[in-house]
Design a protein around this motif. Structure first.
Motif, mmCIF file in Angstrom:
data_model
loop_
_atom_site.group_PDB
_atom_site.id
_atom_site.type_symbol
_atom_site.label_atom_id
_atom_site.label_comp_id
_atom_site.label_asym_id
_atom_site.label_seq_id
_atom_site.Cartn_x
_atom_site.Cartn_y
_atom_site.Cartn_z
ATOM 1 N N MET A 28 0.843 -1.195 0.000
ATOM 2 C CA MET A 28 0.000 0.000 0.000
ATOM 3 C C MET A 28 0.884 1.252 0.000
ATOM 4 N N ILE A 30 0.530 5.542 0.225
ATOM 5 C CA ILE A 30 -0.259 6.781 0.319
ATOM 6 C C ILE A 30 0.695 7.908 -0.072
ATOM 7 N N GLU A 49 -2.206 -1.215 -3.343
ATOM 8 C CA GLU A 49 -3.273 -0.206 -3.122
ATOM 9 C C GLU A 49 -2.618 1.172 -3.111
ATOM 10 N N TYR A 51 -3.238 5.390 -2.638
ATOM 11 C CA TYR A 51 -4.110 6.489 -2.218
ATOM 12 C C TYR A 51 -3.378 7.814 -2.394
ATOM 13 N N ASN A 52 -4.132 8.808 -2.829
ATOM 14 C CA ASN A 52 -3.586 10.162 -2.968
ATOM 15 C C ASN A 52 -4.025 10.980 -1.753
ATOM 16 N N SER A 53 -3.037 11.363 -0.918
ATOM 17 C CA SER A 53 -3.409 12.040 0.339
ATOM 18 C C SER A 53 -3.855 13.487 0.123
ATOM 19 N N MET A 56 -7.252 13.693 1.203
ATOM 20 C CA MET A 56 -7.581 13.022 2.471
ATOM 21 C C MET A 56 -7.215 13.901 3.675
ATOM 22 N N GLU A 60 -8.247 10.298 7.833
ATOM 23 C CA GLU A 60 -8.439 9.288 6.771
ATOM 24 C C GLU A 60 -7.133 8.571 6.430
ATOM 25 N N VAL A 61 -6.036 9.339 6.423
ATOM 26 C CA VAL A 61 -4.724 8.728 6.146
ATOM 27 C C VAL A 61 -4.426 7.682 7.221
ATOM 28 N N GLN A 64 -6.503 4.464 7.006
ATOM 29 C CA GLN A 64 -5.998 3.529 5.985
ATOM 30 C C GLN A 64 -4.720 2.834 6.456
#
Ligand code: SAH
Length: 272
Positions: A28, A30, A49, A51-53, A56, A60-61, A64
Motif C-alpha cells: 500500500m 499513500i 493499493e 491512495y492520494n493524500s 484526504m 483518513e490517512v 488507511q
C-alpha cells in the motif's frame, strides 16, 4: 511497519535506491499527490493499493494506514522532497507511536537541493554566507513572530523560501525591510528537476514581476543571496597553502596565484 519515504523533488530517478526498493515491495502507498510525481508509482507491484493524500484528512490517512497494518501489509507513506521539511510527518508518527506501530523514515532529496542543482549554485560560499535559512512566509499556517522573514533577512545569509510563491510582493517588502538591498540577486525555481522546470534569475525587488512574467504561481522556491552572483573567497580546504589531516601544504599562501582569476593566471604565465 510503516515507511515514510522522501520522493525527491520530482524527477522519477531522484528518489533514493532505498526509497525505490520500498516502493517496489509495497502493498500500500499513500502519496502526497499535490507534489509527488505520480510517475514514481510505476515501480509499485501489481495489486498495490494506492491512495492520494491530497484529497484526504489526517484522520483518513491514519485510518488507511492502521487498517493496512492490521492486515500485515507493507506500507509506504510517500512525501515530496525530504519528509523532514513541511512534511507533516510528526503528527502521523505520534499516532503510530501511540498505537504501538513501528515506523522508519527514508530520507529524500529536498527541493531546496534540487533548486541549487538547477541554479548551478552553492549555498555556502566562503566570504559570502556560511548559513542557509530555510523558511516560509506566514500563510494559513502561521510562522512564529521571532522567525519573521524580516528578522532572518538581517543576517544576509542565503535564504531558501518555501510555500510563498503567492505572496511575492509581501516577501520582497519583508526582505528589504530586513536589510537586503532591492538589487540583491534572487531566483525563482519552479518545479526543480521536473521536465517543466523553470529557473528565473531576478532580484529581491522584482520577485513578483518575474513570477508574473513567467506565469509561476506555485510549486516554486525563492532563493535569495549574494551567493547567486558575485565575488567570493576560494575554499581553504583545497588551497595549496592549507594543511589538512590528509594533505600537507605545498607552498606559502603569497606564492599562490588565484587559479579562478584569468588575470593572475596570465600574470603567472608571463612570469614564467
Ligand atoms: N518536503 C518538501 C517540501 C514540501 S512543502 C521538500 O523537502 O522539498 C511544498 C513546497 O516545497 C512547495 O510549495 C514549493 O515551495 C516547494 N517545492 C516542492 N517541490 C518543489 C520543486 N520540485 N521545485 C521547487 N519547489 C518545490
Amino acid at each position: 511497519m510503516i515507511w515514510f519515504v522522501g520522493a525527491g523533488p520530482g524527477a522519477e530517478d531522484l528518489i533514493t535506491v532505498r526509497g525505490k526498493e520500498l516502493l517496489q515491495s509495497a502493498d500500500m502507498v499513500i502519496y502526497a499527490g499535490s507534489l509527488v510525481n505520480p510517475g514514481l508509482l510505476k515501480v509499485c507491484p501489481e495489486g498495490c493499493e494506492i491512495y492520494n493524500s491530497a484529497r484526504m484528512t489526517l484522520e483518513e490517512v491514519m485510518e488507511q494506514m492502521l487498517r493496512a497494518e492490521r492486515e500485515n501489509k507493507r506500507i509506504v507513506r510517500l512525501h515530496t522532497g525530504d519528509p523532514c521539511l513541511y512534511g507533516a510527518i510528526k503528527e502521523q508518527m505520534d499516532i503510530l507511536e501511540r498505537e504501538g506501530i513501528p515506523y522508519e523514515v527514508c530520507p529524500g532529496v529536498s527541493s531546496f537541493c534540487g533548486a541549487a542543482a538547477a541554479l548551478g549554485a552553492e549555498y555556502t560560499l566562503p566570504g559570502i554566507s556560511q548559513s542557509v535559512v530555510i523558511t516560509r512566509m506566514a500563510g494559513r499556517t502561521p510562522v512564529p513572530d521571532k522567525e519573521s522573514i524580516r528578522s532572518f533577512a538581517a543576517h544576509q545569509a542565503t535564504m531558501v523560501i518555501f510555500l510563498s510563491t503567492g505572496m511575492l510582493r509581501e516577501l520582497s517588502e519583508e526582505l528589504i525591510a530586513g536589510g537586503y538591498a532591492s538589487d540583491t540577486p534572487a531566483a525563482i525555481v519552479y518545479k526543480a528537476s521536473w521536465p517543466e522546470e523553470k529557473v528565473c534569475r531576478c532580484t529581491v525587488g522584482n520577485l513578483a514581476e518575474t513570477a508574473q512574467e513567467n506565469q509561476i504561481h506555485k510549486t516554486a522556491l525563492i532563493v535569495v543571496g549574494r551567493i547567486l552572483d558575485g565575488e567570493y573567497q576560494r575554499s581553504e580546504l583545497y588551497h595549496p597553502a592549507f594543511s589538512t589531516e590528509f594533505r600537507e601544504a605545498s607552498c606559502r599562501r603569497e606564492d599562490v596565484p588565484d587559479i579562478r582569476d584569468r588575470e593572475s593566471k596570465g600574470k603567472e604565465q608571463q612570469d614564467v
